[in-house]
Design a protein around this motif. Structure first.
Motif, PDB file in Angstrom:
ATOM      1  N   ALA A 157       0.837  -1.202   0.000  1.00  0.00           N
ATOM      2  CA  ALA A 157       0.000   0.000   0.000  1.00  0.00           C
ATOM      3  C   ALA A 157       0.870   1.249   0.000  1.00  0.00           C
ATOM      4  O   ALA A 157       0.605   2.219  -0.734  1.00  0.00           O
ATOM      5  CB  ALA A 157      -0.916  -0.013   1.220  1.00  0.00           C
ATOM      6  N   SER A 307      -7.321   5.472  -1.482  1.00  0.00           N
ATOM      7  CA  SER A 307      -7.351   4.050  -1.148  1.00  0.00           C
ATOM      8  C   SER A 307      -8.283   3.283  -2.085  1.00  0.00           C
ATOM      9  O   SER A 307      -7.944   2.201  -2.577  1.00  0.00           O
ATOM     10  CB  SER A 307      -7.822   3.857   0.296  1.00  0.00           C
ATOM     11  N   THR A 311      -7.176   0.487  -4.732  1.00  0.00           N
ATOM     12  CA  THR A 311      -7.733  -0.849  -4.528  1.00  0.00           C
ATOM     13  C   THR A 311      -8.274  -1.407  -5.833  1.00  0.00           C
ATOM     14  O   THR A 311      -8.051  -2.587  -6.180  1.00  0.00           O
ATOM     15  CB  THR A 311      -8.850  -0.807  -3.474  1.00  0.00           C
ATOM     16  N   SER A 316      -6.483  -5.277  -5.052  1.00  0.00           N
ATOM     17  CA  SER A 316      -5.986  -5.808  -3.779  1.00  0.00           C
ATOM     18  C   SER A 316      -6.548  -5.001  -2.622  1.00  0.00           C
ATOM     19  O   SER A 316      -6.512  -3.758  -2.640  1.00  0.00           O
ATOM     20  CB  SER A 316      -4.457  -5.742  -3.737  1.00  0.00           C
ATOM     21  N   ALA A 317      -7.063  -5.703  -1.609  1.00  0.00           N
ATOM     22  CA  ALA A 317      -7.574  -5.036  -0.421  1.00  0.00           C
ATOM     23  C   ALA A 317      -6.455  -4.363   0.365  1.00  0.00           C
ATOM     24  O   ALA A 317      -6.713  -3.477   1.191  1.00  0.00           O
ATOM     25  CB  ALA A 317      -8.314  -6.040   0.465  1.00  0.00           C
ATOM     26  N   CYS A 318      -5.202  -4.746   0.109  1.00  0.00           N
ATOM     27  CA  CYS A 318      -4.072  -4.113   0.792  1.00  0.00           C
ATOM     28  C   CYS A 318      -4.041  -2.609   0.512  1.00  0.00           C
ATOM     29  O   CYS A 318      -3.580  -1.819   1.339  1.00  0.00           O
ATOM     30  CB  CYS A 318      -2.761  -4.738   0.348  1.00  0.00           C
ATOM     31  N   ALA A 319      -4.533  -2.219  -0.664  1.00  0.00           N
ATOM     32  CA  ALA A 319      -4.494  -0.807  -1.046  1.00  0.00           C
ATOM     33  C   ALA A 319      -5.385   0.061  -0.172  1.00  0.00           C
ATOM     34  O   ALA A 319      -5.278   1.290  -0.209  1.00  0.00           O
ATOM     35  CB  ALA A 319      -4.891  -0.651  -2.512  1.00  0.00           C
ATOM     36  N   LEU A 320      -6.263  -0.560   0.621  1.00  0.00           N
ATOM     37  CA  LEU A 320      -7.078   0.235   1.546  1.00  0.00           C
ATOM     38  C   LEU A 320      -6.202   0.961   2.566  1.00  0.00           C
ATOM     39  O   LEU A 320      -6.623   1.947   3.171  1.00  0.00           O
ATOM     40  CB  LEU A 320      -8.079  -0.677   2.266  1.00  0.00           C
TER      41      LEU A 320
END
Length: 347
Positions: A157, A307, A311, A316-320
């Motif tokens: 992220a 975010s 995402t 990818s949820a990591c980008a939140l």
């Protein structure tokens, strides 16, 4: 909102190749590698640096050790027996800036200085290519762009947002893809005569010594060229706490540079400071003027928007975590900048 230190393991990748400049003779090239407790990385780093060009075996590589206690020195003795063109010296100043200066002072007629980091693996012939690019462009310094990557969720992220205007303010060497003249970048090669005539790095700087040096180069009429054909791939800090500490030091170093040279900050450096000041003022005024919360809410929405966009882009949820990472960069950088600015004004 940039800095000079590159955390984690790094690798270089090759982009579009520029026209081949005239080869710089091996005896004209000096390589500086500052280290401190790098027993886990220095052997692989040196092995990568020694491959890919016949000139490399005749180029002098000098490691400046800042007082390692982890076995680095014993390993350097072993490696010096393996590589005839490798030597190491003491760096009493411990900092990277002092180590590079110590190597420059040991020059034996070389005219090009290449700076390398122990936490890096390099493509074949990297040192020779940097020297050739420096001589071919006829500049004071060659700098290279950096591409952020990550292993952990927070690192990814962080990496995804730092190379955006929100994360870096549009710094040319943060993910830049165009070779061009710039005012700052990740240091790779120097005209050694210019480096020494300007006094090298200011060893009082633990951070931002590269940008401070670039200011002096520009004042002296020198030029810096960003060579996008060599790219630095690096890993950002893995935790929120380490990221905050890193950017606090970056902000402190930038303020020190501005005070030393009595220059104005660039717009990308003004934004995080004004933003942090506005956040503090809004929150302080909110108890008596609730509408003041509009600004903090708008800023939070901007981070959330970043975010969401990243995402979707990276699936990818990591980008939140990208928005929170950007907020940490902004506020920590501002805190370091304002603290050192206040201390400098008092002095």
């Amino acid at each position: 909102m940039d800095g000079s230190s590159t955390p984690g393991q790094t690798t270089f990748t090759q982009g579009a190749m520029p026209p081949e400049p005239q080869a710089v003779p091996a005896q004209d090239i000096l390589v500086a590698i500052p280290v401190l407790n790098e027993v886990d990385h220095i052997e692989a780093c040196l092995a990568s640096l020694m491959e890919g060009n016949p000139r490399l075996k005749d180029i002098r590589f000098v490691v400046a050790d800042g007082g390692s206690t982890d076995g680095t020195r014993a390993l350097l003795d072993t490696l010096a027996g393996r590589f005839d063109n490798l030597e190491w010296i003491d760096n009493p100043g411990r900092l990277q800036s002092a180590g590079v200066n110590a190597v420059a002072a040991s020059a034996q007629g070389e005219t090009v200085l290449v700076r390398c980091d122990a936490h890096a693996l390099y493509p074949p012939g990297y040192v020779a290519r940097i020297a050739d690019a420096l001589r071919g462009h006829g500049v004071a310094s060659i700098v290279v762009p950096m591409d952020a990557v990550g292993d952990t969720c927070f690192q990814r992220a962080n990496a995804w947002v730092v190379d955006t205007p929100l994360g870096s303010g549009g710094s040319a060497h943060r993910g830049g893809t165009t070779s061009k003249f710039v005012d700052h970048g990740h240091h790779a090669g120097f005209d050694l005569g210019i480096f020494r005539s300007l006094g090298g790095y200011d060893e009082r700087f633990s951070h931002n010594e590269d940008a401070e040096y670039d200011v002096r180069v520009s004042k002296a009429g020198g030029a810096l060229f960003l060579d996008a054909s060599l790219r630095l791939e690096y890993k950002p800090r893995p935790t929120a706490r380490s990221l905050a500490r890193q950017y606090f030091n970056y902000g402190k170093g930038r303020a020190r540079t501005l005070l030393k040279h009595k220059i104005r900050p660039r717009p990308r450096q003004v934004f995080p400071v004004l933003n942090t000041a506005a956040l503090i003022a809004s929150l302080a005024a909110a108890p008596v003027f609730p509408l003041a919360l509009v600004y903090p809410l708008a800023y939070a929405l901007a981070l959330a928007g970043a975010s969401a966009w990243l995402t979707v882009k990276h699936r990818s949820a990591c980008a939140l975590l990208a928005g929170p990472a950007a907020g940490i960069m902004h506020i920590a950088w501002s805190a370091g900048f304002l603290k050192h600015l206040a201390l400098g004004a008092r002095r």
